[in-house]
Design an enzyme around this catalytic site. Structure first.
Site, PDB file in Angstrom:
ATOM      1  N   GLY A  16       0.805  -1.225   0.000  1.00 24.79           N
ATOM      2  CA  GLY A  16       0.000   0.000   0.000  1.00 24.79           C
ATOM      3  C   GLY A  16       0.829   1.263   0.000  1.00 24.79           C
ATOM      4  N   THR A  17       0.635   2.079   1.017  1.00 22.64           N
ATOM      5  CA  THR A  17       1.236   3.414   1.051  1.00 22.64           C
ATOM      6  C   THR A  17       2.742   3.411   1.210  1.00 22.64           C
ATOM      7  OG1 THR A  17       0.930   3.684   3.440  1.00 22.64           O
ATOM      8  CG2 THR A  17      -0.899   4.383   2.010  1.00 22.64           C
ATOM      9  N   GLU A  88       3.222   0.825  11.850  1.00 20.73           N
ATOM     10  CA  GLU A  88       1.999   0.106  11.511  1.00 20.73           C
ATOM     11  C   GLU A  88       1.067  -0.110  12.699  1.00 20.73           C
ATOM     12  OE1 GLU A  88       1.109  -0.115   8.614  1.00 20.73           O
ATOM     13  OE2 GLU A  88       2.849  -0.343   7.318  1.00 20.73           O
TER      14      GLU A  88
END
Length: 176
Positions: A16-17, A88
């Site tokens: 993802g990012t 995270e």
């Protein structure tokens, strides 16, 4: 921070990012994690977009769900892995790091890596709230990233993303 050595490195699969060119990649680069190649999950997994256009990887909840998910591999030293865990939110229950098998793109080489999955405490509810199989995607794209809200633009507080996930799960899905 030192680059990971071959003996102590852990391969990390990002989807993802944190990918190159995406909003959080500079943070991954700051952890000095060398790029090891593009990869795809060896088995189907469920990738959905949650609040703030944050991607969440989930184990495929049903035998018919999931897709092969595209991402990138990085080599992380133990200290870089600790930094990634903090980023995270593993300590807050946002994500949990799990072992996953990926296939290096353009080869048949399978690699064991770590990946950040939505925490099991809410993963299935998130999948259902997002729309189940109909909401699964194979790749987090620049279009998704264009709607991404960085932590600085979110509700304040240490558990801002987790609070947003809880609020998201408490609302009814949009009518089609």
């Amino acid at each position: 921070m030192e680059a990971a050595s071959a003996e102590t490195a852990t391969m990390v699969f990002v989807y993802g990012t944190l990918k190159r060119g995406f909003p959080n990649h500079p943070r991954l680069a700051a952890f000095d994690c060398p790029f090891a190649g593009a990869a795809t999950t060896a088995a189907p997994a469920s990738l959905v977009i949650g609040p703030y256009s944050v991607p969440f990887l989930l184990p495929a909840p049903t035998p018919s769900s999931g897709r092969l998910v595209s991402g990138e591999l990085y080599s992380a030293s133990p200290s870089a892995l600790a930094d990634l865990d903090l980023l995270e939110g593993t300590h807050l229950g946002v994500y949990e790091r799990r072992r996953i098998t990926v296939v290096v793109d353009g080869t048949s080489k399978e690699v064991e890596a770590e990946a950040y999955f939505a925490n099991a405490s809410y993963a299935e509810a998130l999948w259902l709230r997002c729309g189940g199989e109909a909401a699964e995607i194979a790749e987090y794209t620049m279009e998704h990233a264009g709607r991404y809200v960085p932590p600085s633009g979110r509700s304040p507080g240490v558990s801002g993303l987790m609070d947003a996930v809880r609020a998201f799960l408490a609302t009814a899905p949009p009518e089609n």
